[in-house]
Design a protein around this motif. Structure first.
Motif, PDB file in Angstrom:
ATOM      1  N   THR A  51     116.095  43.483   8.637  1.00 33.16           N
ATOM      2  CA  THR A  51     116.445  44.809   9.113  1.00 33.16           C
ATOM      3  C   THR A  51     117.445  45.503   8.219  1.00 33.16           C
ATOM      4  OG1 THR A  51     118.118  43.798  10.536  1.00 33.16           O
ATOM      5  CG2 THR A  51     115.969  44.212  11.509  1.00 33.16           C
ATOM      6  N   THR A  52     118.246  44.735   7.467  1.00 31.76           N
ATOM      7  CA  THR A  52     119.218  45.372   6.586  1.00 31.76           C
ATOM      8  C   THR A  52     118.533  46.122   5.453  1.00 31.76           C
ATOM      9  OG1 THR A  52     119.414  43.305   5.340  1.00 31.76           O
ATOM     10  CG2 THR A  52     121.024  43.700   7.091  1.00 31.76           C
ATOM     11  N   ALA A  53     117.272  45.805   5.163  1.00 29.21           N
ATOM     12  CA  ALA A  53     116.569  46.501   4.096  1.00 29.21           C
ATOM     13  C   ALA A  53     116.366  47.968   4.440  1.00 29.21           C
ATOM     14  CB  ALA A  53     115.216  45.839   3.828  1.00 29.21           C
ATOM     15  N   VAL A  54     116.315  48.297   5.743  1.00 33.99           N
ATOM     16  CA  VAL A  54     116.101  49.678   6.163  1.00 33.99           C
ATOM     17  C   VAL A  54     117.414  50.455   6.132  1.00 33.99           C
ATOM     18  CG1 VAL A  54     115.291  51.151   8.035  1.00 33.99           C
ATOM     19  CG2 VAL A  54     114.102  49.020   7.539  1.00 33.99           C
ATOM     20  N   ASN A  55     118.494  49.826   6.557  1.00 32.20           N
ATOM     21  CA  ASN A  55     119.830  50.405   6.367  1.00 32.20           C
ATOM     22  C   ASN A  55     119.959  51.803   6.961  1.00 32.20           C
ATOM     23  OD1 ASN A  55     122.498  50.396   5.423  1.00 32.20           O
ATOM     24  ND2 ASN A  55     121.930  51.262   3.445  1.00 32.20           N
ATOM     25  N   GLY A  56     119.389  51.992   8.134  1.00 30.72           N
ATOM     26  CA  GLY A  56     119.548  53.287   8.782  1.00 30.72           C
ATOM     27  C   GLY A  56     118.477  54.291   8.435  1.00 30.72           C
ATOM     28  N   TYR A  57     117.512  53.945   7.625  1.00 28.58           N
ATOM     29  CA  TYR A  57     116.411  54.846   7.273  1.00 28.58           C
ATOM     30  C   TYR A  57     115.132  54.438   8.000  1.00 28.58           C
ATOM     31  CZ  TYR A  57     119.208  56.704   3.420  1.00 28.58           C
ATOM     32  OH  TYR A  57     120.188  57.311   2.686  1.00 28.58           O
ATOM     33  N   ARG A  58     114.308  55.436   8.307  1.00 31.06           N
ATOM     34  CA  ARG A  58     112.991  55.152   8.863  1.00 31.06           C
ATOM     35  C   ARG A  58     112.029  54.772   7.740  1.00 31.06           C
ATOM     36  NH1 ARG A  58     114.570  59.955  11.935  1.00 31.06           N
ATOM     37  NH2 ARG A  58     114.770  59.410  14.130  1.00 31.06           N
ATOM     38  N   ASN A  59     111.137  53.847   8.050  1.00 29.47           N
ATOM     39  CA  ASN A  59     110.053  53.467   7.145  1.00 29.47           C
ATOM     40  C   ASN A  59     108.799  53.398   8.005  1.00 29.47           C
ATOM     41  OD1 ASN A  59     109.054  52.880   4.610  1.00 29.47           O
ATOM     42  ND2 ASN A  59     109.731  50.750   4.587  1.00 29.47           N
ATOM     43  N   VAL A  60     108.070  54.494   8.070  1.00 27.29           N
ATOM     44  CA  VAL A  60     106.978  54.715   9.012  1.00 27.29           C
ATOM     45  C   VAL A  60     105.647  54.505   8.297  1.00 27.29           C
ATOM     46  CG1 VAL A  60     105.951  56.369  10.632  1.00 27.29           C
ATOM     47  CG2 VAL A  60     108.420  56.456  10.147  1.00 27.29           C
ATOM     48  N   ALA A  61     104.688  53.840   8.941  1.00 25.59           N
ATOM     49  CA  ALA A  61     103.386  53.628   8.306  1.00 25.59           C
ATOM     50  C   ALA A  61     102.273  53.788   9.328  1.00 25.59           C
ATOM     51  CB  ALA A  61     103.313  52.247   7.668  1.00 25.59           C
ATOM     52  N   TYR A  62     101.169  54.378   8.884  1.00 30.94           N
ATOM     53  CA  TYR A  62      99.987  54.535   9.733  1.00 30.94           C
ATOM     54  C   TYR A  62      99.084  53.306   9.624  1.00 30.94           C
ATOM     55  CZ  TYR A  62     100.734  59.491  10.831  1.00 30.94           C
ATOM     56  OH  TYR A  62     101.231  60.685  11.305  1.00 30.94           O
ATOM     57  N   PHE A  63      98.566  52.877  10.773  1.00 30.51           N
ATOM     58  CA  PHE A  63      97.544  51.836  10.869  1.00 30.51           C
ATOM     59  C   PHE A  63      96.310  52.490  11.463  1.00 30.51           C
ATOM     60  CE2 PHE A  63      95.129  48.611  13.057  1.00 30.51           C
ATOM     61  CZ  PHE A  63      95.186  47.495  12.240  1.00 30.51           C
ATOM     62  N   THR A  64      95.171  52.387  10.781  1.00 30.75           N
ATOM     63  CA  THR A  64      93.984  53.119  11.228  1.00 30.75           C
ATOM     64  C   THR A  64      93.109  52.295  12.161  1.00 30.75           C
ATOM     65  OG1 THR A  64      92.706  52.452   9.281  1.00 30.75           O
ATOM     66  CG2 THR A  64      93.954  54.504   9.133  1.00 30.75           C
ATOM     67  N   GLN A  65      92.579  52.982  13.154  1.00 27.84           N
ATOM     68  CA  GLN A  65      91.691  52.374  14.136  1.00 27.84           C
ATOM     69  C   GLN A  65      90.477  51.744  13.465  1.00 27.84           C
ATOM     70  OE1 GLN A  65      89.199  55.198  16.416  1.00 27.84           O
ATOM     71  NE2 GLN A  65      90.193  54.392  18.253  1.00 27.84           N
ATOM     72  N   TRP A  66      89.874  52.464  12.509  1.00 31.77           N
ATOM     73  CA  TRP A  66      88.623  52.043  11.893  1.00 31.77           C
ATOM     74  C   TRP A  66      88.809  51.010  10.780  1.00 31.77           C
ATOM     75  CZ3 TRP A  66      90.871  56.851  11.702  1.00 31.77           C
ATOM     76  CH2 TRP A  66      91.414  57.238  10.473  1.00 31.77           C
ATOM     77  N   GLY A  67      90.048  50.769  10.370  1.00 29.31           N
ATOM     78  CA  GLY A  67      90.293  49.856   9.265  1.00 29.31           C
ATOM     79  C   GLY A  67      89.919  48.418   9.558  1.00 29.31           C
ATOM     80  N   VAL A  68      89.744  48.055  10.834  1.00 31.73           N
ATOM     81  CA  VAL A  68      89.422  46.667  11.178  1.00 31.73           C
ATOM     82  C   VAL A  68      87.975  46.334  10.857  1.00 31.73           C
ATOM     83  CG1 VAL A  68      91.163  46.635  12.991  1.00 31.73           C
ATOM     84  CG2 VAL A  68      88.803  47.243  13.588  1.00 31.73           C
ATOM     85  N   TYR A  69      87.170  47.314  10.478  1.00 22.90           N
ATOM     86  CA  TYR A  69      85.754  47.075  10.196  1.00 22.90           C
ATOM     87  C   TYR A  69      85.541  46.849   8.692  1.00 22.90           C
ATOM     88  CZ  TYR A  69      85.186  48.783  14.979  1.00 22.90           C
ATOM     89  OH  TYR A  69      85.276  48.957  16.336  1.00 22.90           O
TER      90      TYR A  69
END
Length: 614
Positions: A51-69
């Motif tokens: 958690t210290t790697a984030v240091n108060g910053y957001r690191n947001v990522a999208y995971f796609t519904q269709w990517g599991v195929y």
């Protein structure tokens, strides 16, 4: 068209690629006005996780519904890449809006026949029907045939159990499923009904029973809020067939966000949770204006917004190579000024209108946009068309592009690309995202956002950014632990230590202050931590109290001499409901509604009412 945000739900197959995670070490940056050819591989040390790697910053990522195929990208791949604890938010893309009920819904129905094919479409099987083996599962336990929740929803729930600080958001709309947003937002009644249906389905977890999965409360605890991805209110630049009301969409969009905020807070008052609300923000000034995206008042509802920092150019201009995510304007861009874009100029559309940069993240791409028939290595050369792509011509994953040809980087433009003598690809690389991460910190933004995780299976890019965020001062909006405040926060003593006479000019509500600027107010000296305008010193966390201007404590800003009778001190871990009182900074504060972790006086529109000194 520029700034298209195409997120093709292709299920075409590809072979899984699994390599050792290796982040690029510090690379030499090109000199002024030049670009550098880089080696296609480098030795590097893996950045520290945690958690210290984030240091108060957001690191947001999208995971796609269709990517599991076809992409065969599962939630467990986030764990295998070693970045699960370097992400603060995962946005699950996407939820759809039903064309008849104008509600959130689940269904197993492929894209239909109507315009843009979105009516009634959904994939409940990927969401909560698909079974995972023990080897595929985050927990290492196989799904049983009779459990009510399986699929990606259950895998995300398991990921949260292993990473308690991680927030998972359900993202509504996207390029393909924004068709019915305008209708759902059109009236107070439709807004209330739409939001209620979404809260019921995704936050309360009441899923329809489909093929034996689902049921009341089946998905409870999976999602921590909503990401609104309406592309685009009031604008005809969205997908063909979208409902658009140019006159009313902006106002209705603002009201829709307020409705989400109201219902989420009301339910949070029952559960003791704070449910977050974010949005995907356009970069095109035309779309920003049409939807009112840069109205500071919409951020009274949003926790934060993710600014699109990619798709600024692409092979829809088939005969001209160029940058899709350039940080700064490129003086070599030959197009007319109205067709030239940069991240810096897009950000200015927001901050220049009064939006606090601490409420924004910068979006970056885990894919490139490219051309074939390119005859030169530098940007803005001729081409014969879109380069071939695995799922879409002119579009390819970072994983595939990172070893193609020779890599180039121009620090002055803030852009990277690769060229193999024929194909020319604009993409983000570890070097370009390092520059952007430093720019994020310099601008006072709250972090980064990524579209989307399957394009970078080894997690190279978010790991590089997390490592950069982990150095230096904390970010402006910590998300890992709201009780872990920076050491330079104001103390409970509003007077602070004695200081010399005021040397700074009086604070001016109309003035713009950037990090390090000082002002005097209420007999104290104040220093801005980041960009601010109109936020009163002593009433907003953006201002650090440097102490009284003289040996005396100075006048109380409220003019209230105090009563000497204080309630219990405010604590970040306590949940307060409307009417509750707490002491903070020598003042009595009354909660206007449910709140937890919101510092009294941290914002003009916050949940606390200042009753004066005690």
């Amino acid at each position: 068209m520029e700034l298209q945000h195409s997120r093709a739900a292709s299920n075409a197959g590809r072979r899984k690629r699994r390599t050792v995670v290796a982040s690029l070490a510090a690379l030499a940056v090109a000199g002024a006005g030049a670009f550098t050819a880089l080696a296609t591989s480098a030795n590097a040390e893996e950045p520290e996780a945690g958690t210290t790697a984030v240091n108060g910053y957001r690191n947001v990522a999208y995971f796609t519904q269709w990517g599991v195929y076809g992409r065969d990208y599962q939630v467990k791949d986030i764990v295998d890449a070693g970045i699960a604890d370097e992400l603060t938010h995962i946005n699950y893309a996407f939820g759809n809006i039903h064309h008849e009920t104008l509600e959130c819904f689940e269904a197993n129905k492929a894209q239909g026949e109507g315009p843009n094919g979105s009516d009634g479409a959904g994939d409940a099987y990927a969401d909560y029907g698909k079974s995972y083996t023990a080897a595929e599962s985050v927990s290492g336990v196989a799904d049983s045939w009779d459990q009510p929740l399986a699929g990606s929803f259950n895998q995300l729930k398991q990921l949260k159990e292993q990473n308690p600080d991680l927030k998972v958001m359900i993202s509504l709309g996207g390029w393909t499923w924004s068709k019915n947003f305008s209708l759902a937002a059109a009236t107070p009644e439709s807004r209330a009904n739409f939001v209620s249906s979404c809260v019921d389905q995704y936050i309360k977890g009441n899923l329809p029973v489909i093929d034996g999965r689902g049921g009341e409360g089946a998905a409870a605890g999976v999602f921590d809020g909503f990401d609104i991805d309406w592309e685009w209110p009031g604008s005809q630049n969205g997908a063909e067939g979208n409902h658009v009301d140019p006159e009313n969409d902006a106002a209705n969009f603002k009201a829709l966000l307020a409705e989400f905020r109201s219902q989420l807070d009301a339910y949070g008052a029952q559960t003791g949770e704070h449910y977050e609300l974010s949005a995907f923000l356009p970069a095109n000034p035309e779309d920003i204006a049409a939807g009112g995206w840069n109205d500071p008042e919409i951020f009274d509802s949003l926790d934060f917004g993710n600014l699109q920092g990619y798709d600024l150019h692409g092979a829809w201009d088939a005969d001209l190579t160029g940058h899709q995510g350039n940080l700064y304007p490129d003086p070599a861009d030959p197009r007319e000024p109205s067709r030239q874009f940069s991240i810096e100029e897009s950000l200015a559309e927001y901050t220049g209108n009064g939006v606090d940069p601490a409420q924004l993240t910068l979006g970056m791409a885990m894919y490139g946009r490219g051309w074939t028939g390119a005859t030169r290595s530098d940007a803005w050369g001729s081409a014969t068309g879109a380069a071939p792509g695995t799922y879409e011509a002119g579009n390819e994953d970072y994983d595939i592009l990172k070893n193609l040809g020779t890599e180039y980087f121009d620090e002055q433009v803030g852009a990277a690309w690769r060229y193999d003598g024929t194909q020319w690809w604009s993409l983000d690389t570890p070097q370009s995202v390092t520059q952007k991460a430093r720019w994020i910190k310099d601008q006072g933004l709250s972090g980064a956002m990524w579209w989307e995780l399957s394009g970078d299976e080894t997690g190279d890019l978010p790991a590089v950014v997390a490592a950069e965020f982990g150095s230096g001062d904390p970010g402006p909006d910590p998300t890992d632990d709201p009780t872990d405040e920076p050491t330079d926060e104001p103390t409970d003593d509003p007077t602070g230590p004695p200081a010399d006479d005021c040397t700074s000019a009086p604070w001016d509500a109309a003035a713009v202050y950037t990090g390090g600027d000082t002002a005097s107010h209420g007999g104290h000296e104040w220093e801005a931590r980041w960009w601010t305008q109109g936020e009163t010193p002593g009433g907003a966390d953006v201002w650090a109290d440097l102490g009284a201007c003289s040996g005396d404590p100075g006048p109380d800003p409220t003019g209230d001499p105090g009563t000497g009778d204080c309630p219990a001190a405010w604590t970040a871990g306590t949940a307060y409901t409307g009417g509750d009182e707490a002491e903070y900074g020598g003042h009595v504060w009354r909660a206007k509604w449910w709140t937890q972790g919101d510092t009294p006086g941290a914002g003009e529109w916050g949940p606390w009412e200042d009753l004066g000194a005690c």
